[in-house]
Design an enzyme around this catalytic site. Sequence first.
Site, PDB file in Angstrom:
ATOM      1  N   LYS A  13      18.935  91.282  26.357  1.00  0.00           N
ATOM      2  CA  LYS A  13      17.659  90.579  26.553  1.00  0.00           C
ATOM      3  C   LYS A  13      17.857  89.131  26.976  1.00  0.00           C
ATOM      4  O   LYS A  13      17.063  88.600  27.742  1.00  0.00           O
ATOM      5  CB  LYS A  13      16.734  90.704  25.341  1.00  0.00           C
ATOM      6  N   ARG A  88      12.087  87.331  14.491  1.00  0.00           N
ATOM      7  CA  ARG A  88      12.986  88.376  14.010  1.00  0.00           C
ATOM      8  C   ARG A  88      12.552  88.899  12.650  1.00  0.00           C
ATOM      9  O   ARG A  88      13.190  89.822  12.129  1.00  0.00           O
ATOM     10  CB  ARG A  88      14.400  87.806  13.869  1.00  0.00           C
ATOM     11  N   ARG A 125      32.000  91.267  24.735  1.00  0.00           N
ATOM     12  CA  ARG A 125      31.555  89.880  24.864  1.00  0.00           C
ATOM     13  C   ARG A 125      32.438  88.928  24.054  1.00  0.00           C
ATOM     14  O   ARG A 125      32.668  87.790  24.435  1.00  0.00           O
ATOM     15  CB  ARG A 125      30.097  89.812  24.394  1.00  0.00           C
ATOM     16  N   ARG A 127      32.187  87.201  21.158  1.00  0.00           N
ATOM     17  CA  ARG A 127      31.773  85.953  20.530  1.00  0.00           C
ATOM     18  C   ARG A 127      32.252  85.966  19.071  1.00  0.00           C
ATOM     19  O   ARG A 127      32.600  87.014  18.544  1.00  0.00           O
ATOM     20  CB  ARG A 127      30.240  85.888  20.562  1.00  0.00           C
ATOM     21  N   ARG A 138      24.957  92.977  11.840  1.00  0.00           N
ATOM     22  CA  ARG A 138      23.866  92.441  12.675  1.00  0.00           C
ATOM     23  C   ARG A 138      22.938  93.568  13.146  1.00  0.00           C
ATOM     24  O   ARG A 138      21.724  93.392  13.196  1.00  0.00           O
ATOM     25  CB  ARG A 138      24.441  91.681  13.881  1.00  0.00           C
TER      26      ARG A 138
HETATM   27  P1  AMP Z   1      21.392  85.655  18.914  1.00  0.00           P
HETATM   28  O1  AMP Z   1      22.151  84.845  19.900  1.00  0.00           O
HETATM   29  O2  AMP Z   1      19.928  85.749  19.232  1.00  0.00           O
HETATM   30  O3  AMP Z   1      22.004  87.001  18.641  1.00  0.00           O
HETATM   31  O4  AMP Z   1      21.462  84.846  17.528  1.00  0.00           O
HETATM   32  C1  AMP Z   1      22.693  84.563  16.895  1.00  0.00           C
HETATM   33  C2  AMP Z   1      22.464  84.269  15.405  1.00  0.00           C
HETATM   34  O5  AMP Z   1      21.578  83.168  15.244  1.00  0.00           O
HETATM   35  C3  AMP Z   1      21.790  85.416  14.631  1.00  0.00           C
HETATM   36  O6  AMP Z   1      22.717  86.380  14.180  1.00  0.00           O
HETATM   37  C4  AMP Z   1      21.141  84.661  13.477  1.00  0.00           C
HETATM   38  O7  AMP Z   1      22.095  84.300  12.498  1.00  0.00           O
HETATM   39  C5  AMP Z   1      20.687  83.381  14.154  1.00  0.00           C
HETATM   40  N1  AMP Z   1      19.299  83.493  14.667  1.00  0.00           N
HETATM   41  C6  AMP Z   1      18.893  83.417  15.975  1.00  0.00           C
HETATM   42  N2  AMP Z   1      17.570  83.551  16.088  1.00  0.00           N
HETATM   43  C7  AMP Z   1      17.102  83.716  14.818  1.00  0.00           C
HETATM   44  C8  AMP Z   1      15.811  83.922  14.247  1.00  0.00           C
HETATM   45  N3  AMP Z   1      14.708  84.006  15.013  1.00  0.00           N
HETATM   46  N4  AMP Z   1      15.729  84.049  12.902  1.00  0.00           N
HETATM   47  C9  AMP Z   1      16.814  83.974  12.107  1.00  0.00           C
HETATM   48  N5  AMP Z   1      18.056  83.802  12.571  1.00  0.00           N
HETATM   49  C10 AMP Z   1      18.212  83.664  13.914  1.00  0.00           C
END
Ligand code: AMP
Length: 190
Positions: A13, A88, A125, A127, A138
């Site tokens: 996404k 989320r 990826r 990371r 996750r």
């Molecule tokens: P992402 O890059 O969107 O996968 O986000 C990486 C990490 O950031 C996630 O595993 C969460 O720990 C944190 N994170 C990002 N967006 C949110 C959100 N809306 N609510 C809570 N944690 C978030």
Amino acid sequence: MILVLLGPPGVGKGTQAARAAEAQGWHHLSTGEILRSEVEQGTPLGEEARSYMDRGDLVPDEVMVNMVAKRIRAMEPKDVLLLDGFPRTLAQAESLAEAAPGGAIAGALYFRAPDSVLEARLLARGREDDSAEILRHRLSVFRETTRPLVSWYQEQGVLVEVDADRSIEEVEKDVTQAVASLLHPSNSAH
Ligand code: AMP
């Protein structure tokens, strides 16, 4: 107008949001990217968020809601904002609905792909929070806490599903169509 992008980690996404924003001149807000940059800069917010992110857990709602509310207050009426990775949790979705000016949430796109595809993409990826064990966590956090938002937006009649288990270009075509149907519902009624 606000468009919410929902989907598990690794579904693509973020890639799609960046491409759509670039092609259409829209704004793209990735809460994960903001958090990673706060962590890199060693800010107090980054320090607070880091332990949650390292475990693959969600950062507390209050932190996230404040971050996004600030951005929404800065929106111009003509702006289209793609929210990538927010909301989320149900609490985040409810706060977003409150913070957004009346009717500003045009809809939500739900990106779907089988777990096996997600795991392969995430491991490729590479990371820091993508080790096999953490990414399984996750995915389970997504299933338990975030996926209920799919029904939440569906009940409001503003959800469109996108099959993300295809090439970037094919998915992009669907995204463009889905967004058009959400932004101009009357045109796609026939
Ligand atoms: P992402 O890059 O969107 O996968 O986000 C990486 C990490 O950031 C996630 O595993 C969460 O720990 C944190 N994170 C990002 N967006 C949110 C959100 N809306 N609510 C809570 N944690 C978030």
